[in-house]
Scaffold this active site. Structure first.
Site, PDB file in Angstrom:
ATOM      1  N   SER A  17     -34.761  55.606 -30.672  1.00 24.72           N
ATOM      2  CA  SER A  17     -36.079  55.407 -31.290  1.00 24.72           C
ATOM      3  C   SER A  17     -37.101  56.420 -30.758  1.00 24.72           C
ATOM      4  CB  SER A  17     -36.573  53.973 -31.086  1.00 24.72           C
ATOM      5  OG  SER A  17     -36.914  53.724 -29.751  1.00 24.72           O
ATOM      6  N   ASN A  18     -36.969  56.837 -29.522  1.00 22.94           N
ATOM      7  CA  ASN A  18     -37.893  57.875 -29.028  1.00 22.94           C
ATOM      8  C   ASN A  18     -37.615  59.218 -29.702  1.00 22.94           C
ATOM      9  OD1 ASN A  18     -39.863  57.005 -26.825  1.00 22.94           O
ATOM     10  ND2 ASN A  18     -37.980  55.936 -26.252  1.00 22.94           N
ATOM     11  N   MET A  93     -28.306  58.188 -20.708  1.00 25.60           N
ATOM     12  CA  MET A  93     -27.940  57.346 -19.567  1.00 25.60           C
ATOM     13  C   MET A  93     -27.010  58.077 -18.594  1.00 25.60           C
ATOM     14  SD  MET A  93     -29.733  54.796 -20.253  1.00 25.60           S
ATOM     15  CE  MET A  93     -29.166  53.494 -19.161  1.00 25.60           C
ATOM     16  N   ASN A 110     -38.455  63.622 -19.552  1.00 24.63           N
ATOM     17  CA  ASN A 110     -37.822  62.311 -19.686  1.00 24.63           C
ATOM     18  C   ASN A 110     -38.898  61.264 -19.934  1.00 24.63           C
ATOM     19  OD1 ASN A 110     -35.718  60.337 -19.532  1.00 24.63           O
ATOM     20  ND2 ASN A 110     -36.376  59.844 -17.444  1.00 24.63           N
ATOM     21  N   HIS A 112     -39.577  57.085 -19.214  1.00 20.12           N
ATOM     22  CA  HIS A 112     -39.070  55.950 -18.438  1.00 20.12           C
ATOM     23  C   HIS A 112     -39.973  54.741 -18.698  1.00 20.12           C
ATOM     24  CE1 HIS A 112     -36.921  53.945 -15.236  1.00 20.12           C
ATOM     25  NE2 HIS A 112     -38.083  53.501 -14.799  1.00 20.12           N
TER      26      HIS A 112
HETATM   27  C1  GRF Z   1     -36.379  53.727 -23.609  1.00 23.64           C
HETATM   28  O1  GRF Z   1     -36.887  52.519 -23.134  1.00 23.64           O
HETATM   29  C2  GRF Z   1     -36.628  54.829 -22.617  1.00 23.64           C
HETATM   30  O2  GRF Z   1     -37.820  54.666 -21.903  1.00 23.64           O
HETATM   31  C3  GRF Z   1     -35.453  54.687 -21.678  1.00 23.64           C
HETATM   32  O3  GRF Z   1     -34.375  54.371 -22.508  1.00 23.64           O
HETATM   33  C4  GRF Z   1     -34.865  53.723 -23.683  1.00 23.64           C
HETATM   34  C5  GRF Z   1     -34.346  54.501 -24.844  1.00 23.64           C
HETATM   35  O4  GRF Z   1     -34.669  53.904 -26.067  1.00 23.64           O
HETATM   36  N1  GRF Z   1     -35.256  55.909 -20.925  1.00 23.64           N
HETATM   37  P1  GRF Z   1     -34.421  54.686 -27.429  1.00 23.64           P
HETATM   38  O5  GRF Z   1     -32.936  55.049 -27.455  1.00 23.64           O
HETATM   39  O6  GRF Z   1     -35.288  55.896 -27.423  1.00 23.64           O
HETATM   40  O7  GRF Z   1     -34.774  53.721 -28.503  1.00 23.64           O
END
Ligand code: GRF
Length: 208
Positions: A17-18, A93, A110, A112
């Site tokens: 989603s990001n 991850m 990144n 977080h």
């Molecule tokens: C987010 O909460 C980000 O802060 C963390 O992992 C999650 C990733 O979510 N590092 P998405 O895959 O971007 O929806």
């Protein structure tokens, strides 16, 4: 003359989603960038499918059964081949080794889901709840060789409610993540900035 858009690569392991928030900001013309490659260490990451649906170049570079060094060499080779200038970690991850960090100095970003330096590592939202903080949020930072420890670019806060579960808190933070990541990239790409010690400072360097 308009400068060339910055060439971003996105590394992700999950839903993405990001990544989609960054993509949408580019489409809206808010970010002078293009996504030249999406990489996942997991073949079945939903974010990879979404990237392909958007017509972006997207590859899986699986890590399982491969020494870390070799996996990272493959990732760096793909990033170089795509001529990526910036690497955006978006739910990737995997810990990056110094080799990968050093391949893109001050160009790996990144996000977080906590107000760093509080609650680095896994399950930041659960850690925040367990600690009993009243405010949490998200942090966009440059990546160094430590865990969630590089210079901070942007932070956004959210309240922590008594009735929150890790899930409801994560959802509230995620909304802010989707604002914070494009904002941080926009500032890094369009404003002068420098790193002094731990601090990332925007604005022209003082003279003299
Ligand atoms: C987010 O909460 C980000 O802060 C963390 O992992 C999650 C990733 O979510 N590092 P998405 O895959 O971007 O929806």
């Amino acid at each position: 003359m308009t400068p060339e858009p910055a060439r971003l690569a996105v590394l992700l392991s999950g839903r993405g989603s990001n990544f989609l928030a960054i993509h949408a900001a580019i489409e809206r013309g808010e970010l002078p960038a293009e996504i030249v490659l999406v990489v996942s260490n997991l073949e079945d990451a939903p974010g990879l499918d979404k990237a392909r649906e958007l017509g972006l170049s997207a590859v899986a570079i699986p890590h399982q059964g491969i020494p870390r060094r070799e996996h990272e060499q493959r990732v760096v080779a793909a990033l170089r081949q795509a001529e990526a200038e910036w690497v955006c970690l978006a739910g990737y991850m995997r810990l990056l080794s110094p080799g990968l960090v050093g391949a893109f100095p001050q160009r790996i970003v990144n996000i977080h889901p906590s107000l760093l330096p509080a609650f680095p590592g896994l399950d930041a939202q659960g850690q925040a709840l367990a600690h009993g903080v009243k405010v949490s949020g998200c942090t966009v930072h440059l990546v160094n060789e430590g865990l969630d420890s590089g210079p901070i670019v942007v932070q956004r806060t959210v309240p922590v409610l008594d009735e929150d579960s890790p899930h409801t808190l994560a959802a509230r933070i995620l909304e802010q993540e989707h604002q914070a990541y494009p904002e941080a990239l926009r500032r890094l790409l369009t404003e002068p900035w420098r790193v002094e010690g731990r601090r990332l400072l925007f604005g022209p360097a003082p003279r003299g």
